[in-house]
Design a protein around this motif. Structure first.
Motif, PDB file in Angstrom:
ATOM      1  N   ALA A   1      42.626   3.864  12.045  1.00  0.00           N
ATOM      2  CA  ALA A   1      41.461   4.226  11.916  1.00  0.00           C
ATOM      3  C   ALA A   1      40.334   3.137  11.321  1.00  0.00           C
ATOM      4  O   ALA A   1      41.227   2.002  10.276  1.00  0.00           O
ATOM      5  N   CYS A   2      39.485   2.893  11.829  1.00  0.00           N
ATOM      6  CA  CYS A   2      38.494   0.914  10.614  1.00  0.00           C
ATOM      7  C   CYS A   2      38.772   1.730   9.783  1.00  0.00           C
ATOM      8  O   CYS A   2      38.524   2.614   9.208  1.00  0.00           O
TER       9      CYS A   2
ATOM     10  N   THR B   1      34.066   3.208  11.506  1.00  0.00           N
ATOM     11  CA  THR B   1      34.391   4.452  11.678  1.00  0.00           C
ATOM     12  C   THR B   1      34.190   5.105  12.937  1.00  0.00           C
ATOM     13  O   THR B   1      33.236   5.061  12.906  1.00  0.00           O
TER      14      THR B   1
ATOM     15  N   GLY C   1      42.970  -1.013   9.478  1.00  0.00           N
ATOM     16  CA  GLY C   1      41.402  -1.066   8.914  1.00  0.00           C
ATOM     17  C   GLY C   1      42.733  -2.156   7.273  1.00  0.00           C
ATOM     18  O   GLY C   1      41.889  -1.454   6.014  1.00  0.00           O
TER      19      GLY C   1
ATOM     20  N   LYS D   1      47.931   7.071  13.428  1.00  0.00           N
ATOM     21  CA  LYS D   1      46.334   6.446  14.673  1.00  0.00           C
ATOM     22  C   LYS D   1      45.541   6.121  13.438  1.00  0.00           C
ATOM     23  O   LYS D   1      45.377   5.876  12.367  1.00  0.00           O
TER      24      LYS D   1
ATOM     25  N   GLY E   1      42.802   7.684  22.223  1.00  0.00           N
ATOM     26  CA  GLY E   1      43.703   7.236  20.727  1.00  0.00           C
ATOM     27  C   GLY E   1      44.519   5.857  20.504  1.00  0.00           C
ATOM     28  O   GLY E   1      44.805   5.470  21.760  1.00  0.00           O
TER      29      GLY E   1
END
Length: 273
Positions: A177-178, A273, A233, A175, A163
């Motif tokens: 994440a879009c 996602t 994001g 971590k 990741g």
């Protein structure tokens, strides 16, 4: 049988040293990726400190590349030398490909791909959006990548199979994440522009067509930072569209005649996602 016990199923004796190729390969890869990540983090971090703390007050253009406004400063060159010297010292058998001209063939199957200063024009003018990018390929496939943005005190890193992560004072370690992909008319997107005038004019026309269709467009000046912000994001997407240069094999040629643009742009990263 003594005690009335029936013999159990036959189990062949386990041979000592039995090979388990998949597990061994995985363990070797994990160790290698960890080594490459630590080196990439150290190289990008040191270069970022050099650029942040060593910027001369009278910084000037040292050279140009594709056009008079596509500039290189002495600090681009110094940062690339710092990174390549560190890699050559730690892993002398690796190959290197640098934005500012560093290039060497390796024998290990690992090649480092380096942009010592993405956002040079911002850096030249004292704007804070710029970054150092260091990545490692194994047999042509990317396995480790680091982007550090010193003026934001933030570092992004990714390892194949593990990741992508960010560390920094703004939001700690997390971590990436879009954002969930929104409807186009609610999307905040970022873009960049080429340094060649003819290509920039084409890109301006694309932006003119796009801006009525989205929430808004941002132009930060460092594609590396923009793409990390998509992954974190903070943006819904990034695109950059321009005619291809001669020799690309595509029908969209630069700077000659072009076919009608396709929509959406080919080069785009959309949050998902």
């Amino acid at each position: 049988m003594p005690g009335g016990l029936l013999p159990g199923p036959h189990r062949p004796a386990r041979r000592r040293g039995r090979r388990q190729p998949l597990r061994v390969r995985t363990t070797v890869s994990d160790a290698l990726y960890t080594e490459l990540l630590q080196l990439a983090l150290q190289a990008a971090g040191r270069a970022g400190e050099l650029l942040r703390d060593g910027r001369p007050a009278d910084l000037a253009v040292a050279a140009t590349k594709s056009s008079p406004i596509d500039v290189v400063t002495e600090m681009d060159l110094a940062a690339e030398k710092l990174i390549t010297d560190l890699i050559a010292d730690r892993r002398p058998a690796d190959g290197i490909l640098g934005e500012e001209g560093a290039s060497s063939e390796g024998t290990s199957g690992i090649r480092w791909v380096i942009d010592p200063l993405d956002g040079t024009v911002n850096y030249l003018y004292g704007l804070p959006t710029w970054a150092v990018s260091v990545a490692a390929e194994q047999d042509g496939e990317p396995v480790v990548a680091v982007v550090t943005a010193p003026m934001r005190d933030e570092t992004f890193h990714a390892v194949r199979g593990r990741g992508a992560w960010a560390t920094g004072v703004w939001a700690g370690e997390r971590k990436l994440a879009c954002r969930p992909a929104p409807p186009l008319d609610q999307a905040l997107v970022s873009t960049g522009f080429n340094y060649v005038a003819d290509v920039r004019a084409h890109q301006a026309a694309v932006a003119q067509r796009l801006i009525p269709l989205v929430r808004d467009i941002r132009r930060g000046g460092s594609a590396a930072v923009d793409l990390c912000d998509v992954a974190a994001g903070r943006l819904d997407g990034f695109y950059e569209r321009g005619p291809d240069r001669p020799g690309s094999g595509r029908r969209d040629r630069w700077p000659g005649k072009r076919r009608r643009d396709r929509w959406p742009p080919r080069r785009a990263t959309l949050g998902r996602t």
